[in-house]
Design an enzyme around this catalytic site. Structure first.
Site, mmCIF file in Angstrom:
data_model
loop_
_atom_site.group_PDB
_atom_site.id
_atom_site.type_symbol
_atom_site.label_atom_id
_atom_site.label_comp_id
_atom_site.label_asym_id
_atom_site.label_seq_id
_atom_site.Cartn_x
_atom_site.Cartn_y
_atom_site.Cartn_z
ATOM 1 N N ARG A 191 0.857 -1.186 0.000
ATOM 2 C CA ARG A 191 0.000 0.000 0.000
ATOM 3 C C ARG A 191 0.892 1.235 0.000
ATOM 4 N NH1 ARG A 191 -2.348 -3.332 4.195
ATOM 5 N NH2 ARG A 191 -4.425 -4.121 3.606
ATOM 6 N N LYS A 193 -2.648 -1.858 7.828
ATOM 7 C CA LYS A 193 -3.832 -1.274 8.445
ATOM 8 C C LYS A 193 -4.012 -1.800 9.859
ATOM 9 C CE LYS A 193 -6.587 -0.293 4.314
ATOM 10 N NZ LYS A 193 -7.883 -0.542 3.635
ATOM 11 N N HIS A 245 -2.219 1.740 -5.888
ATOM 12 C CA HIS A 245 -3.056 0.581 -5.592
ATOM 13 C C HIS A 245 -3.247 -0.295 -6.825
ATOM 14 C CE1 HIS A 245 -4.883 -0.635 -1.847
ATOM 15 N NE2 HIS A 245 -5.879 -1.186 -2.503
ATOM 16 N N ARG A 291 -0.502 -2.655 -6.812
ATOM 17 C CA ARG A 291 -0.777 -3.682 -5.799
ATOM 18 C C ARG A 291 -1.741 -4.733 -6.363
ATOM 19 N NH1 ARG A 291 -1.303 -4.575 -0.107
ATOM 20 N NH2 ARG A 291 -3.427 -4.948 0.617
ATOM 21 N N HIS A 314 -4.432 -8.746 4.020
ATOM 22 C CA HIS A 314 -5.891 -8.680 4.089
ATOM 23 C C HIS A 314 -6.391 -9.417 5.325
ATOM 24 C CE1 HIS A 314 -6.321 -8.012 -0.531
ATOM 25 N NE2 HIS A 314 -6.145 -6.879 0.122
ATOM 26 N N TYR A 336 -9.496 -10.750 -6.616
ATOM 27 C CA TYR A 336 -8.562 -10.939 -7.713
ATOM 28 C C TYR A 336 -8.928 -12.128 -8.586
ATOM 29 C CZ TYR A 336 -6.033 -7.607 -4.936
ATOM 30 O OH TYR A 336 -5.706 -6.487 -4.241
#
Length: 322
Positions: A164, A188, A262, A265, A288, A297
């Site tokens: 990120r 995150k 992104h 990514r 994630h 994806y």
């Protein structure tokens, strides 16, 4: 019933809860705070209206729906859905901590937002973007050569390690292990993870580190002692600067002015899936929390799924007649 001061105080307690106990990212905290500030401003305006009676009961579902209705004509469904998420979290927290008897947020229905597929470059285009800094600055002066090497190393990590933009900006020198070809990033929610990088990224990082001190402040000659990537003034390269950098090389490499970090990514994750990587391994690499996020994806990797189907499913195999 709450008065405006009580709601404002509760909102502030909730924001502190998000930042400290939930360890939400600064962007998430700011987004929730903006949403709730807008809601409370609406509540205050409704209370001052002679025609508003429902507001006397506090944050009931009627008030919440009235606010959402007032902004629905100017915002996209995805933005409305995020605001509903903010409301739900706030109401859930109030009930859990006995600040409210009910949770009106549970009665709100989220709008159906069409989820667009992420931008994904082809392997050839991704290579052109990553390699464009060195091609554009071969004969440049000394300082610009350092910038080119920095940008090449940064793009290698963004694409090769699926970082990120905030993670890339936050990397310190001590977070990089050239021997193990890995980098420790802060994801995150303040969650750390170790992400591998390839030999091309290793080579690019070695080249960048050899000239990093050239990008010092023009007057003080100071360079940030911690940051891996620094600006031409020796300061840590921020997320906004990285976004502009990627856009510039997207335009130079593949004539795409809309390229963003992104997208690199997403491209990395899709190419890993196409190459046969396990979805769980990709989930761990990307940081994630939920596999459902990583499963996005699969929608952009139909070629990989068809290949697996052709190789594995008995009905897809051709039978020869003897």
């Amino acid at each position: 019933m709450y008065d405006a001061i009580e709601l404002s105080e509760l909102k502030q307690k909730f924001i502190i809860h998000l930042a400290t106990e939930r360890r939400a990212s600064s962007n998430t905290v700011l987004a929730y705070e903006r949403d709730l500030d807008a809601l409370l401003a609406f509540v205050a305006a409704q209370r001052s209206s002679q025609h508003s009676r429902q507001i006397e009961s506090g944050l009931d579902v009627y008030v919440l729906r009235a606010w959402l209705g007032s902004i629905a004509r100017t915002l996209a469904p995805s933005s409305i859905a995020r605001k509903i998420a903010s409301i739900r979290a706030f109401c859930r927290w109030m009930k859990k901590n006995n600040f409210a008897a009910t949770n009106p947020g549970e009665e709100l229905a989220s709008p159906k937002a069409r989820r667009e597929l992420p931008m994904v470059l082809s392997p050839e285009d991704a290579s052109r973007v990553v390699e464009s800094p060195s091609e554009a600055n071969v004969s440049a002066r000394r300082a610009r050569q350092a910038v080119a090497l920095r940008d090449r190393a940064l793009l290698e990590l963004l694409y090769g390690s699926a970082l990120r933009v905030a993670e890339a900006s936050g990397i310190d020198l001590t977070h990089v292990s050239l021997a193990e070809r890995s980098v420790c990033v802060m994801g995150k929610g303040g969650k750390e993870r170790v992400v591998p990088f390839g030999r091309k990224a290793e080579k690019a990082l070695v080249a960048w580190l050899s000239v990093r001190d050239r990008l010092s402040h023009p007057r003080t000659r100071r360079v940030d002692p911690h940051a891996l990537f620094v600006s031409t003034r020796g300061r840590r390269l921020g997320p906004r600067a990285i976004q502009l950098l990627v856009r510039r090389y997207g335009l130079a490499g593949v004539a795409r002015a809309d390229l963003h970090p992104h997208a690199l990514r997403h491209t990395c994750a899709t190419h890993l899936l196409d190459g046969g990587a396990d979805l769980r391994a990709i989930q761990e690499m990307l940081g994630h929390a939920s596999l459902s996020t990583t499963q996005r994806y699969t929608h952009v990797s139909v070629a990989h799924l068809l290949k697996v189907y052709d190789e594995a499913h008995p009905l897809a195999k051709k039978r020869t007649v003897g």
